[in-house]
Write an enzyme that holds these catalytic residues in place. Sequence first.
Site, PDB file in Angstrom:
ATOM      1  N   SER A  86       0.291  -3.432   0.415  1.00  0.00           N
ATOM      2  CA  SER A  86       0.275  -1.857  -0.066  1.00  0.00           C
ATOM      3  C   SER A  86       1.430  -2.046  -1.101  1.00  0.00           C
ATOM      4  O   SER A  86       1.256  -2.723  -1.992  1.00  0.00           O
ATOM      5  CB  SER A  86       0.557  -0.990   1.116  1.00  0.00           C
ATOM      6  OG  SER A  86       0.696   0.293   0.647  1.00  0.00           O
ATOM      7  N   ASP A  89      -0.428   2.141  -6.514  1.00  0.00           N
ATOM      8  CA  ASP A  89       0.109   1.105  -5.808  1.00  0.00           C
ATOM      9  C   ASP A  89      -0.668  -0.053  -5.958  1.00  0.00           C
ATOM     10  O   ASP A  89      -1.666   0.027  -6.273  1.00  0.00           O
ATOM     11  CB  ASP A  89       0.676   1.499  -4.416  1.00  0.00           C
ATOM     12  CG  ASP A  89      -0.311   1.733  -3.342  1.00  0.00           C
ATOM     13  OD1 ASP A  89      -1.619   2.145  -4.039  1.00  0.00           O
ATOM     14  OD2 ASP A  89      -0.150   1.874  -2.248  1.00  0.00           O
ATOM     15  N   ASP A 117      -2.798  -1.629  -3.984  1.00  0.00           N
ATOM     16  CA  ASP A 117      -3.997  -1.549  -3.377  1.00  0.00           C
ATOM     17  C   ASP A 117      -4.866  -0.245  -3.437  1.00  0.00           C
ATOM     18  O   ASP A 117      -5.762  -0.063  -3.214  1.00  0.00           O
ATOM     19  CB  ASP A 117      -4.170  -2.089  -1.838  1.00  0.00           C
ATOM     20  CG  ASP A 117      -3.425  -0.649  -1.049  1.00  0.00           C
ATOM     21  OD1 ASP A 117      -2.490  -0.298  -1.471  1.00  0.00           O
ATOM     22  OD2 ASP A 117      -3.818  -0.507   0.179  1.00  0.00           O
ATOM     23  N   ASP A 126      -4.439   2.692  -2.923  1.00  0.00           N
ATOM     24  CA  ASP A 126      -4.667   4.065  -1.918  1.00  0.00           C
ATOM     25  C   ASP A 126      -3.477   5.231  -2.163  1.00  0.00           C
ATOM     26  O   ASP A 126      -3.755   5.990  -1.476  1.00  0.00           O
ATOM     27  CB  ASP A 126      -4.870   3.434  -0.425  1.00  0.00           C
ATOM     28  CG  ASP A 126      -3.364   2.893  -0.057  1.00  0.00           C
ATOM     29  OD1 ASP A 126      -2.586   2.607  -0.723  1.00  0.00           O
ATOM     30  OD2 ASP A 126      -3.252   2.321   1.324  1.00  0.00           O
TER      31      ASP A 126
END
Length: 577
Positions: free
Chosen positions: A145, A296, A298, A300
Amino acid sequence: MKRNVDEEIEKWMKCPDVPDELKHEILNMSSEEKEDAFGTNLAFGTAGMRGKIGAGSNRMNSIIVKRATIGYKMSFMRSNRTKQYTIVIAHDNRKNSKLFADIARDVLTDSNIRVICFESLRPTPLLSFAIRYFKANGGIVITASHNPKEYNGYKIYDAKGCQITEKKARKITECINRNPILPPFYDEYSEEKGEVIIAKDDVEEDFLYNCKKCQLNRGEEKNLKIVFTPQHGTGSVFGPRLLEECGYNVIKVEEQMTCDPEFSNTECANPEKIEAYTLALKYAKENDADAIFSTDPDADRIGVMYKKTHGEYVLLTGNEIGVLLINYILTERKKNNTLPKEGGIIFQSIVTNSLGSRIAKKYNVSTKSFLTGFKYIGEALSEQAYKSIDEFIMGYEESCGYLIKDFCRDKDAFEAMVVIAEMINHYKIENKTLDDVLEEIYQEFGYTVNINREINFKNMNSSIVSQKMKSLKVTLPLELIGHKISKVEDYLTLKSYDFTTPTPVISEIENLPSENVLKLFLDNNTHWIAIRPSGTEPKIKFYYECTTGSKEESLRLAEDLNNEIQRLFNTDYLNLN
Protein backbone atom coordinates in the site's frame (compact mmCIF):
# COMPACT_ATOMS: atom_id res chain seq x y z
CA MET A 1 9.96 -18.01 25.82
CA LYS A 2 12.57 -15.93 24.02
CA ARG A 3 13.64 -17.33 20.67
CA ASN A 4 17.32 -18.21 20.19
CA VAL A 5 18.15 -15.97 17.26
CA ASP A 6 21.55 -17.59 16.59
CA GLU A 7 19.94 -21.02 16.27
CA GLU A 8 17.34 -19.65 13.84
CA ILE A 9 20.01 -18.01 11.73
CA GLU A 10 21.99 -21.25 11.58
CA LYS A 11 18.88 -23.05 10.27
CA TRP A 12 18.44 -20.45 7.53
CA MET A 13 22.11 -20.63 6.54
CA LYS A 14 22.01 -24.44 6.29
CA CYS A 15 18.68 -24.67 4.45
CA PRO A 16 19.29 -25.42 0.73
CA ASP A 17 15.99 -23.74 -0.23
CA VAL A 18 17.02 -20.35 1.14
CA PRO A 19 18.30 -18.27 -1.82
CA ASP A 20 21.96 -17.24 -1.77
CA GLU A 21 21.11 -13.55 -1.78
CA LEU A 22 19.20 -13.95 1.50
CA LYS A 23 22.11 -15.83 3.06
CA HIS A 24 24.47 -13.09 1.93
CA GLU A 25 22.18 -10.51 3.51
CA ILE A 26 22.19 -12.43 6.82
CA LEU A 27 26.01 -12.41 6.89
CA ASN A 28 26.00 -8.62 6.63
CA MET A 29 23.35 -7.97 9.32
CA SER A 30 24.13 -6.18 12.57
CA SER A 31 23.15 -7.79 15.88
CA GLU A 32 20.14 -5.48 16.14
CA GLU A 33 19.04 -6.33 12.59
CA LYS A 34 19.32 -10.05 13.29
CA GLU A 35 17.21 -9.74 16.43
CA ASP A 36 14.50 -7.88 14.53
CA ALA A 37 14.57 -10.20 11.49
CA PHE A 38 14.64 -13.52 13.37
CA GLY A 39 13.30 -12.74 16.85
CA THR A 40 9.69 -13.35 15.85
CA ASN A 41 7.54 -14.43 12.90
CA LEU A 42 5.82 -12.07 10.50
CA ALA A 43 2.20 -12.19 11.63
CA PHE A 44 -0.64 -13.13 9.30
CA GLY A 45 -3.95 -11.40 10.03
CA THR A 46 -6.94 -9.75 8.41
CA ALA A 47 -4.60 -7.47 6.46
CA GLY A 48 -2.58 -10.51 5.37
CA MET A 49 1.13 -9.89 5.92
CA ARG A 50 3.13 -6.71 5.63
CA GLY A 51 6.74 -6.14 6.55
CA LYS A 52 10.19 -5.11 5.46
CA ILE A 53 11.71 -6.97 2.52
CA GLY A 54 14.65 -9.17 3.43
CA ALA A 55 15.93 -12.35 5.08
CA GLY A 56 14.33 -13.72 8.21
CA SER A 57 11.08 -15.04 9.61
CA ASN A 58 9.95 -11.48 10.37
CA ARG A 59 10.55 -10.27 6.82
CA MET A 60 8.85 -10.47 3.42
CA ASN A 61 10.82 -12.93 1.29
CA SER A 62 10.29 -15.86 -1.06
CA ILE A 63 10.27 -18.46 1.75
CA ILE A 64 7.62 -16.65 3.79
CA VAL A 65 5.44 -16.01 0.71
CA LYS A 66 5.58 -19.65 -0.36
CA ARG A 67 4.67 -20.88 3.13
CA ALA A 68 1.77 -18.43 3.36
CA THR A 69 0.41 -19.43 -0.05
CA ILE A 70 0.52 -23.12 0.84
CA GLY A 71 -1.45 -22.32 4.00
CA TYR A 72 -3.95 -20.24 2.05
CA LYS A 73 -4.38 -23.01 -0.53
CA MET A 74 -4.91 -25.70 2.10
CA SER A 75 -7.46 -23.53 3.96
CA PHE A 76 -9.97 -23.83 1.14
CA MET A 77 -8.86 -27.09 -0.49
CA ARG A 78 -9.22 -29.23 2.62
CA SER A 79 -13.01 -28.91 2.52
CA ASN A 80 -13.33 -29.98 -1.14
CA ARG A 81 -10.28 -31.34 -2.94
CA THR A 82 -12.15 -32.30 -6.10
CA LYS A 83 -13.45 -28.81 -6.88
CA GLN A 84 -11.82 -26.73 -9.61
CA TYR A 85 -10.69 -23.53 -7.91
CA THR A 86 -9.83 -20.19 -9.54
CA ILE A 87 -7.69 -17.52 -7.88
CA VAL A 88 -6.89 -14.05 -9.30
CA ILE A 89 -3.44 -12.57 -8.59
CA ALA A 90 -2.22 -8.97 -8.99
CA HIS A 91 0.84 -7.03 -7.86
CA ASP A 92 2.14 -3.47 -7.57
CA ASN A 93 5.49 -1.85 -8.45
CA ARG A 94 7.44 -2.71 -5.32
CA LYS A 95 10.68 -4.64 -5.07
CA ASN A 96 10.02 -8.39 -5.44
CA SER A 97 6.28 -7.87 -6.11
CA LYS A 98 6.48 -9.74 -9.42
CA LEU A 99 8.63 -12.46 -7.84
CA PHE A 100 6.19 -12.97 -4.96
CA ALA A 101 3.22 -13.02 -7.35
CA ASP A 102 4.95 -15.69 -9.47
CA ILE A 103 5.71 -17.80 -6.39
CA ALA A 104 2.05 -17.65 -5.33
CA ARG A 105 0.98 -18.58 -8.87
CA ASP A 106 3.28 -21.61 -8.98
CA VAL A 107 2.21 -22.88 -5.54
CA LEU A 108 -1.44 -22.74 -6.60
CA THR A 109 -1.01 -24.27 -10.05
CA ASP A 110 0.99 -27.15 -8.52
CA SER A 111 -2.33 -28.27 -6.99
CA ASN A 112 -4.31 -27.90 -10.22
CA ILE A 113 -5.75 -24.52 -9.23
CA ARG A 114 -6.48 -22.19 -12.11
CA VAL A 115 -4.78 -18.79 -11.77
CA ILE A 116 -5.82 -15.61 -13.55
CA CYS A 117 -3.15 -12.92 -13.54
CA PHE A 118 -2.32 -9.74 -15.42
CA GLU A 119 0.44 -9.03 -17.90
CA SER A 120 2.01 -6.43 -15.59
CA LEU A 121 1.32 -4.43 -12.43
CA ARG A 122 -2.34 -3.65 -11.73
CA PRO A 123 -4.22 -1.69 -9.03
CA THR A 124 -5.72 -3.37 -5.96
CA PRO A 125 -9.30 -2.22 -6.72
CA LEU A 126 -9.12 -3.96 -10.11
CA LEU A 127 -8.18 -7.18 -8.28
CA SER A 128 -11.25 -6.83 -6.07
CA PHE A 129 -13.45 -6.23 -9.12
CA ALA A 130 -11.88 -9.03 -11.18
CA ILE A 131 -12.62 -11.71 -8.59
CA ARG A 132 -16.38 -11.31 -9.05
CA TYR A 133 -16.02 -10.61 -12.77
CA PHE A 134 -14.35 -14.00 -13.28
CA LYS A 135 -16.49 -15.72 -10.62
CA ALA A 136 -13.24 -16.73 -8.92
CA ASN A 137 -12.88 -18.26 -5.46
CA GLY A 138 -10.56 -15.57 -4.16
CA GLY A 139 -7.58 -13.40 -4.88
CA ILE A 140 -4.07 -12.40 -3.81
CA VAL A 141 -2.49 -8.98 -4.24
CA ILE A 142 1.17 -8.30 -3.55
CA THR A 143 1.46 -4.77 -2.20
CA ALA A 144 2.46 -2.76 0.85
CA SER A 145 0.00 0.00 0.00
CA HIS A 146 1.38 3.40 1.04
CA ASN A 147 4.31 2.10 3.16
CA PRO A 148 7.92 3.13 2.43
CA LYS A 149 9.91 1.39 -0.30
CA GLU A 150 11.55 -1.02 2.15
CA TYR A 151 8.20 -2.79 2.65
CA ASN A 152 6.06 -5.27 0.76
CA GLY A 153 2.91 -7.17 1.64
CA TYR A 154 0.55 -10.02 0.83
CA LYS A 155 -3.24 -9.53 0.99
CA ILE A 156 -5.94 -12.12 0.47
CA TYR A 157 -9.47 -11.54 -0.85
CA ASP A 158 -12.50 -13.80 -0.68
CA ALA A 159 -14.89 -14.85 -3.44
CA LYS A 160 -16.94 -11.67 -2.95
CA GLY A 161 -13.95 -9.44 -3.66
CA CYS A 162 -13.52 -8.45 0.00
CA GLN A 163 -10.41 -8.49 2.13
CA ILE A 164 -10.66 -11.45 4.48
CA THR A 165 -11.97 -10.84 8.00
CA GLU A 166 -11.11 -12.47 11.34
CA LYS A 167 -12.74 -15.89 10.92
CA LYS A 168 -11.13 -16.58 7.55
CA ALA A 169 -7.79 -15.14 8.68
CA ARG A 170 -7.72 -17.49 11.69
CA LYS A 171 -8.44 -20.49 9.45
CA ILE A 172 -5.64 -19.51 7.06
CA THR A 173 -3.24 -18.90 9.95
CA GLU A 174 -3.96 -22.36 11.34
CA CYS A 175 -3.09 -23.90 7.96
CA ILE A 176 0.05 -21.77 7.58
CA ASN A 177 1.27 -22.84 11.01
CA ARG A 178 1.05 -26.54 10.10
CA ASN A 179 4.30 -26.03 8.22
CA PRO A 180 7.66 -25.15 9.77
CA ILE A 181 9.15 -21.75 8.95
CA LEU A 182 11.67 -23.31 6.57
CA PRO A 183 11.28 -25.98 3.86
CA PRO A 184 10.70 -28.80 3.29
CA PHE A 185 7.02 -27.85 3.50
CA TYR A 186 4.07 -30.18 3.65
CA ASP A 187 2.21 -29.56 0.41
CA GLU A 188 -0.05 -31.45 -1.94
CA TYR A 189 0.81 -31.63 -5.59
CA SER A 190 -1.35 -32.69 -8.50
CA GLU A 191 -0.27 -34.66 -11.52
CA GLU A 192 -2.14 -32.09 -13.59
CA LYS A 193 -0.96 -28.49 -13.50
CA GLY A 194 -3.46 -25.71 -13.04
CA GLU A 195 -4.08 -23.41 -15.99
CA VAL A 196 -2.52 -19.93 -16.03
CA ILE A 197 -4.69 -17.34 -17.79
CA ILE A 198 -3.59 -13.81 -18.61
CA ALA A 199 -6.56 -11.51 -18.13
CA LYS A 200 -7.73 -9.82 -21.30
CA ASP A 201 -8.72 -6.19 -21.69
CA ASP A 202 -12.43 -6.89 -21.20
CA VAL A 203 -12.21 -6.99 -17.38
CA GLU A 204 -10.37 -3.66 -17.35
CA GLU A 205 -12.77 -2.03 -19.78
CA ASP A 206 -15.72 -3.16 -17.66
CA PHE A 207 -14.03 -1.81 -14.54
CA LEU A 208 -13.44 1.60 -16.17
CA TYR A 209 -17.00 1.64 -17.51
CA ASN A 210 -18.30 1.21 -13.98
CA CYS A 211 -16.00 3.96 -12.71
CA LYS A 212 -17.40 6.38 -15.29
CA LYS A 213 -20.96 5.48 -14.24
CA CYS A 214 -20.21 7.02 -10.83
CA GLN A 215 -20.53 10.49 -12.38
CA LEU A 216 -23.64 12.42 -11.38
CA ASN A 217 -23.58 15.29 -13.91
CA ARG A 218 -21.95 13.83 -17.00
CA GLY A 219 -23.47 16.46 -19.28
CA GLU A 220 -21.80 19.46 -17.62
CA GLU A 221 -19.11 21.27 -19.61
CA LYS A 222 -15.63 20.26 -18.43
CA ASN A 223 -13.16 23.04 -17.74
CA LEU A 224 -10.62 21.59 -15.35
CA LYS A 225 -6.85 21.09 -15.31
CA ILE A 226 -5.70 18.22 -13.09
CA VAL A 227 -2.10 17.34 -12.28
CA PHE A 228 -1.90 13.59 -11.73
CA THR A 229 0.78 11.48 -10.04
CA PRO A 230 0.71 7.73 -9.31
CA GLN A 231 3.84 7.98 -7.11
CA HIS A 232 5.56 5.42 -9.40
CA GLY A 233 2.75 2.95 -8.69
CA THR A 234 -0.24 1.29 -10.32
CA GLY A 235 -2.31 4.48 -10.66
CA SER A 236 -0.43 5.09 -13.91
CA VAL A 237 -2.29 2.17 -15.51
CA PHE A 238 -5.73 3.84 -15.49
CA GLY A 239 -5.56 7.29 -13.85
CA PRO A 240 -4.71 9.64 -16.75
CA ARG A 241 -6.79 7.68 -19.26
CA LEU A 242 -9.88 7.65 -17.04
CA LEU A 243 -9.74 11.37 -16.32
CA GLU A 244 -9.13 12.24 -19.98
CA GLU A 245 -12.04 10.07 -21.13
CA CYS A 246 -14.24 11.92 -18.64
CA GLY A 247 -13.29 15.17 -20.38
CA TYR A 248 -10.57 16.66 -18.15
CA ASN A 249 -7.24 18.19 -19.09
CA VAL A 250 -4.68 15.92 -17.40
CA ILE A 251 -1.08 16.95 -16.76
CA LYS A 252 1.01 13.94 -15.79
CA VAL A 253 3.98 14.19 -13.43
CA GLU A 254 6.16 12.36 -15.93
CA GLU A 255 9.02 11.65 -13.53
CA GLN A 256 6.63 9.69 -11.29
CA MET A 257 4.77 7.81 -14.06
CA THR A 258 7.44 5.10 -14.25
CA CYS A 259 7.13 1.75 -12.46
CA ASP A 260 10.01 2.25 -10.05
CA PRO A 261 10.41 0.10 -6.91
CA GLU A 262 12.93 2.61 -5.55
CA PHE A 263 10.39 5.47 -5.72
CA SER A 264 13.30 7.55 -7.02
CA ASN A 265 11.43 10.75 -7.85
CA THR A 266 9.13 11.14 -4.86
CA GLU A 267 9.84 12.09 -1.26
CA CYS A 268 6.87 10.07 0.00
CA ALA A 269 4.39 7.65 -1.62
CA ASN A 270 1.61 8.31 0.91
CA PRO A 271 -0.97 10.75 -0.53
CA GLU A 272 -2.01 11.78 2.99
CA LYS A 273 1.39 13.50 3.45
CA ILE A 274 2.30 16.91 2.01
CA GLU A 275 5.80 15.58 1.10
CA ALA A 276 4.17 13.45 -1.60
CA TYR A 277 3.25 16.58 -3.59
CA THR A 278 6.57 18.44 -3.95
CA LEU A 279 7.05 17.71 -7.64
CA ALA A 280 3.33 17.76 -8.45
CA LEU A 281 3.05 21.24 -6.91
CA LYS A 282 5.73 22.47 -9.28
CA TYR A 283 3.69 21.15 -12.23
CA ALA A 284 0.49 22.67 -10.83
CA LYS A 285 1.96 26.15 -10.45
CA GLU A 286 3.59 26.07 -13.89
CA ASN A 287 0.30 25.06 -15.54
CA ASP A 288 -2.12 26.97 -13.29
CA ALA A 289 -3.90 23.68 -12.53
CA ASP A 290 -7.14 23.52 -10.57
CA ALA A 291 -6.21 20.41 -8.58
CA ILE A 292 -3.61 17.73 -7.94
CA PHE A 293 -4.59 14.06 -7.63
CA SER A 294 -2.18 11.54 -6.10
CA THR A 295 -2.79 7.82 -5.78
CA ASP A 296 -0.78 5.58 -3.50
CA PRO A 297 1.30 2.73 -5.03
CA ASP A 298 -1.56 0.22 -5.25
CA ALA A 299 -4.12 2.94 -6.15
CA ASP A 300 -6.73 2.21 -3.53
CA ARG A 301 -6.27 5.64 -1.88
CA ILE A 302 -6.43 9.10 -3.40
CA GLY A 303 -5.12 12.38 -2.04
CA VAL A 304 -6.19 15.80 -3.31
CA MET A 305 -4.71 19.28 -3.34
CA TYR A 306 -6.86 22.09 -4.74
CA LYS A 307 -6.29 25.70 -5.72
CA LYS A 308 -7.99 28.10 -3.31
CA THR A 309 -9.72 31.32 -4.26
CA HIS A 310 -6.48 33.33 -3.94
CA GLY A 311 -4.37 30.86 -5.86
CA GLU A 312 -2.52 28.90 -3.18
CA TYR A 313 -2.73 25.10 -3.15
CA VAL A 314 -4.05 23.29 -0.08
CA LEU A 315 -3.90 19.59 0.82
CA LEU A 316 -7.25 18.19 1.90
CA THR A 317 -7.41 15.69 4.73
CA GLY A 318 -9.13 12.37 4.14
CA ASN A 319 -11.99 13.54 6.35
CA GLU A 320 -12.42 16.77 4.37
CA ILE A 321 -12.56 14.85 1.08
CA GLY A 322 -15.19 12.54 2.59
CA VAL A 323 -17.31 15.43 3.85
CA LEU A 324 -17.14 17.20 0.48
CA LEU A 325 -18.09 14.00 -1.35
CA ILE A 326 -21.05 13.31 0.95
CA ASN A 327 -22.28 16.88 0.60
CA TYR A 328 -21.90 16.84 -3.20
CA ILE A 329 -23.36 13.38 -3.80
CA LEU A 330 -26.40 13.93 -1.57
CA THR A 331 -27.08 17.43 -2.93
CA GLU A 332 -26.84 16.30 -6.56
CA ARG A 333 -28.76 13.06 -6.06
CA LYS A 334 -31.55 15.04 -4.46
CA LYS A 335 -31.58 17.42 -7.44
CA ASN A 336 -31.58 14.46 -9.82
CA ASN A 337 -34.30 12.72 -7.81
CA THR A 338 -32.14 9.61 -7.38
CA LEU A 339 -32.02 9.47 -3.58
CA PRO A 340 -33.73 6.36 -2.17
CA LYS A 341 -37.23 7.17 -0.92
CA GLU A 342 -36.73 5.33 2.36
CA GLY A 343 -33.31 6.84 3.04
CA GLY A 344 -29.84 5.68 2.15
CA ILE A 345 -26.81 4.50 4.09
CA ILE A 346 -23.16 5.56 4.40
CA PHE A 347 -20.50 3.22 5.77
CA GLN A 348 -17.53 4.65 7.65
CA SER A 349 -15.01 3.74 10.38
CA ILE A 350 -15.24 4.61 14.08
CA VAL A 351 -12.33 7.07 13.69
CA THR A 352 -13.88 8.89 10.74
CA ASN A 353 -15.35 12.31 11.47
CA SER A 354 -18.94 12.92 12.58
CA LEU A 355 -19.51 15.87 10.23
CA GLY A 356 -20.37 13.57 7.33
CA SER A 357 -23.00 11.88 9.49
CA ARG A 358 -24.59 15.22 10.36
CA ILE A 359 -24.78 16.17 6.68
CA ALA A 360 -26.26 12.75 5.85
CA LYS A 361 -28.95 13.12 8.52
CA LYS A 362 -30.23 16.25 6.75
CA TYR A 363 -31.03 14.04 3.73
CA ASN A 364 -32.57 11.21 5.78
CA VAL A 365 -29.46 9.12 5.17
CA SER A 366 -28.13 6.96 8.01
CA THR A 367 -24.52 6.22 8.88
CA LYS A 368 -23.11 2.91 10.08
CA SER A 369 -19.66 2.76 11.68
CA PHE A 370 -17.19 -0.14 11.68
CA LEU A 371 -13.77 -0.80 13.13
CA THR A 372 -10.87 0.64 11.15
CA GLY A 373 -10.11 -1.35 8.02
CA PHE A 374 -12.02 -1.27 4.75
CA LYS A 375 -12.52 -5.02 5.03
CA TYR A 376 -15.45 -4.35 7.37
CA ILE A 377 -17.12 -2.02 4.87
CA GLY A 378 -16.52 -4.55 2.10
CA GLU A 379 -18.01 -7.28 4.26
CA ALA A 380 -21.13 -5.18 4.91
CA LEU A 381 -21.49 -4.61 1.17
CA SER A 382 -21.10 -8.31 0.40
CA GLU A 383 -23.73 -9.18 3.00
CA GLN A 384 -26.14 -6.72 1.35
CA ALA A 385 -26.47 -4.60 4.50
CA TYR A 386 -28.83 -2.33 2.57
CA LYS A 387 -32.15 -2.88 0.82
CA SER A 388 -31.38 -1.85 -2.75
CA ILE A 389 -28.44 -0.86 -4.94
CA ASP A 390 -29.50 2.81 -4.75
CA GLU A 391 -29.55 2.80 -0.96
CA PHE A 392 -25.76 2.59 -0.68
CA ILE A 393 -24.50 6.18 -0.92
CA MET A 394 -20.77 5.66 -0.29
CA GLY A 395 -18.20 4.18 2.09
CA TYR A 396 -15.13 5.95 3.38
CA GLU A 397 -12.31 6.11 5.91
CA GLU A 398 -10.30 9.08 7.13
CA SER A 399 -7.13 7.63 5.56
CA CYS A 400 -8.14 8.73 2.02
CA GLY A 401 -10.07 5.56 1.15
CA TYR A 402 -13.42 5.91 -0.68
CA LEU A 403 -15.98 3.72 -2.39
CA ILE A 404 -18.83 5.26 -4.41
CA LYS A 405 -20.49 2.14 -5.85
CA ASP A 406 -20.31 -1.48 -4.80
CA PHE A 407 -18.98 -2.99 -8.05
CA CYS A 408 -15.68 -2.96 -6.15
CA ARG A 409 -15.52 -4.28 -2.58
CA ASP A 410 -12.45 -2.37 -1.44
CA LYS A 411 -11.51 1.29 -1.42
CA ASP A 412 -10.98 2.53 -4.96
CA ALA A 413 -9.04 5.62 -6.02
CA PHE A 414 -10.45 5.53 -9.57
CA GLU A 415 -14.18 5.77 -8.93
CA ALA A 416 -13.39 8.35 -6.23
CA MET A 417 -11.29 10.52 -8.57
CA VAL A 418 -14.07 10.58 -11.17
CA VAL A 419 -16.53 12.05 -8.65
CA ILE A 420 -13.96 14.37 -7.02
CA ALA A 421 -13.02 15.79 -10.43
CA GLU A 422 -16.68 16.29 -11.32
CA MET A 423 -17.30 17.95 -7.95
CA ILE A 424 -14.44 20.45 -8.38
CA ASN A 425 -15.56 21.17 -11.95
CA HIS A 426 -19.20 21.62 -10.86
CA TYR A 427 -18.26 24.17 -8.21
CA LYS A 428 -15.92 25.94 -10.63
CA ILE A 429 -18.89 26.48 -12.94
CA GLU A 430 -20.63 28.10 -9.95
CA ASN A 431 -17.51 30.26 -9.35
CA LYS A 432 -16.69 28.41 -6.14
CA THR A 433 -13.60 26.60 -4.92
CA LEU A 434 -13.59 23.83 -2.33
CA ASP A 435 -12.73 26.24 0.51
CA ASP A 436 -15.94 28.15 -0.29
CA VAL A 437 -17.93 24.93 -0.08
CA LEU A 438 -16.25 23.83 3.14
CA GLU A 439 -17.03 27.18 4.72
CA GLU A 440 -20.70 26.80 3.78
CA ILE A 441 -20.71 23.34 5.36
CA TYR A 442 -19.03 24.59 8.54
CA GLN A 443 -21.46 27.49 8.90
CA GLU A 444 -24.41 25.12 8.67
CA PHE A 445 -23.11 22.16 10.69
CA GLY A 446 -20.36 23.57 12.93
CA TYR A 447 -16.62 23.96 12.62
CA THR A 448 -15.48 20.36 13.01
CA VAL A 449 -11.75 19.74 12.79
CA ASN A 450 -10.03 16.35 12.78
CA ILE A 451 -6.30 15.81 13.27
CA ASN A 452 -4.23 12.62 13.51
CA ARG A 453 -0.98 12.06 15.37
CA GLU A 454 1.12 8.96 15.94
CA ILE A 455 3.89 7.34 17.97
CA ASN A 456 6.39 5.35 15.91
CA PHE A 457 8.37 2.43 17.29
CA LYS A 458 11.66 1.10 16.01
CA ASN A 459 10.12 -2.37 16.31
CA MET A 460 6.52 -3.16 17.14
CA ASN A 461 6.35 -4.58 20.67
CA SER A 462 2.82 -5.72 21.38
CA SER A 463 3.49 -6.10 25.11
CA ILE A 464 4.53 -2.44 25.41
CA VAL A 465 1.49 -1.32 23.42
CA SER A 466 -0.86 -3.46 25.52
CA GLN A 467 0.74 -2.24 28.75
CA LYS A 468 0.42 1.40 27.74
CA MET A 469 -3.24 1.00 26.77
CA LYS A 470 -4.03 -0.76 30.07
CA SER A 471 -2.20 1.90 32.06
CA LEU A 472 -4.09 4.69 30.32
CA LYS A 473 -7.44 3.07 31.15
CA VAL A 474 -6.50 2.78 34.84
CA THR A 475 -5.13 6.32 35.19
CA LEU A 476 -7.67 8.06 32.95
CA PRO A 477 -8.88 11.27 34.66
CA LEU A 478 -12.47 12.51 34.72
CA GLU A 479 -11.56 15.48 32.55
CA LEU A 480 -8.86 16.60 30.13
CA ILE A 481 -7.63 20.22 30.23
CA GLY A 482 -10.97 21.33 31.69
CA HIS A 483 -13.19 19.29 29.35
CA LYS A 484 -15.22 16.60 31.09
CA ILE A 485 -15.18 13.05 29.74
CA SER A 486 -18.82 12.23 29.02
CA LYS A 487 -18.41 8.75 27.54
CA VAL A 488 -15.76 6.07 27.04
CA GLU A 489 -15.98 3.31 24.45
CA ASP A 490 -13.59 0.39 25.02
CA TYR A 491 -13.60 -1.73 21.88
CA LEU A 492 -11.37 -4.37 23.48
CA THR A 493 -14.01 -5.25 26.09
CA LEU A 494 -16.87 -3.99 23.86
CA LYS A 495 -18.18 -1.88 26.75
CA SER A 496 -19.48 1.70 26.65
CA TYR A 497 -19.41 3.87 29.79
CA ASP A 498 -21.76 6.87 29.87
CA PHE A 499 -20.82 9.47 32.50
CA THR A 500 -23.53 12.04 31.71
CA THR A 501 -25.75 10.67 34.50
CA PRO A 502 -25.04 10.71 38.29
CA THR A 503 -24.40 6.95 38.12
CA PRO A 504 -22.34 5.80 35.09
CA VAL A 505 -24.33 3.68 32.65
CA ILE A 506 -22.52 0.65 31.23
CA SER A 507 -23.77 -0.85 27.97
CA GLU A 508 -22.59 -3.32 25.34
CA ILE A 509 -21.08 -2.23 22.02
CA GLU A 510 -22.95 -4.49 19.63
CA ASN A 511 -22.23 -5.92 16.18
CA LEU A 512 -18.50 -5.20 16.22
CA PRO A 513 -15.56 -7.54 16.82
CA SER A 514 -13.15 -6.87 19.68
CA GLU A 515 -10.14 -4.64 18.94
CA ASN A 516 -7.69 -2.72 21.11
CA VAL A 517 -9.17 0.73 20.52
CA LEU A 518 -10.22 3.32 23.11
CA LYS A 519 -12.52 6.23 22.24
CA LEU A 520 -13.10 9.12 24.66
CA PHE A 521 -15.96 11.62 24.26
CA LEU A 522 -15.84 15.05 25.91
CA ASP A 523 -18.34 17.83 26.74
CA ASN A 524 -21.54 15.83 26.19
CA ASN A 525 -19.98 14.08 23.18
CA THR A 526 -19.12 17.32 21.36
CA HIS A 527 -15.48 16.28 20.91
CA TRP A 528 -13.76 12.88 20.83
CA ILE A 529 -10.36 11.19 20.95
CA ALA A 530 -9.58 7.70 19.64
CA ILE A 531 -6.41 5.75 20.44
CA ARG A 532 -5.57 2.77 18.22
CA PRO A 533 -2.42 0.65 17.79
CA SER A 534 -1.85 0.12 14.07
CA GLY A 535 -2.48 -3.38 12.78
CA THR A 536 0.06 -3.15 9.94
CA GLU A 537 2.80 -0.74 11.05
CA PRO A 538 4.93 -0.23 14.20
CA LYS A 539 2.96 2.73 15.53
CA ILE A 540 0.09 3.86 17.73
CA LYS A 541 -2.37 6.29 16.16
CA PHE A 542 -4.27 9.09 17.89
CA TYR A 543 -7.36 10.67 16.32
CA TYR A 544 -8.95 13.92 17.51
CA GLU A 545 -12.22 15.60 16.60
CA CYS A 546 -13.30 18.98 17.97
CA THR A 547 -16.30 21.13 17.08
CA THR A 548 -16.44 24.80 18.16
CA GLY A 549 -17.49 28.20 16.83
CA SER A 550 -14.46 28.59 14.54
CA LYS A 551 -11.99 26.44 12.65
CA GLU A 552 -9.06 28.03 14.47
CA GLU A 553 -10.56 27.35 17.90
CA SER A 554 -11.34 23.74 16.97
CA LEU A 555 -7.79 23.18 15.71
CA ARG A 556 -6.28 24.75 18.82
CA LEU A 557 -8.39 22.56 21.12
CA ALA A 558 -7.44 19.42 19.16
CA GLU A 559 -3.73 20.23 19.49
CA ASP A 560 -4.10 20.98 23.21
CA LEU A 561 -5.87 17.66 23.75
CA ASN A 562 -3.12 15.86 21.85
CA ASN A 563 -0.46 17.43 24.08
CA GLU A 564 -2.33 16.25 27.17
CA ILE A 565 -2.87 12.72 25.84
CA GLN A 566 0.82 12.44 24.92
CA ARG A 567 1.71 13.51 28.47
CA LEU A 568 -0.64 10.91 29.96
CA PHE A 569 0.73 8.26 27.64
CA ASN A 570 4.22 8.80 29.07
CA THR A 571 6.23 8.51 25.86
CA ASP A 572 9.66 9.36 27.30
CA TYR A 573 11.45 6.37 25.78
CA LEU A 574 9.55 6.26 22.50
CA ASN A 575 10.46 7.85 19.20
CA LEU A 576 7.72 10.45 18.67
CA ASN A 577 7.00 11.97 15.26
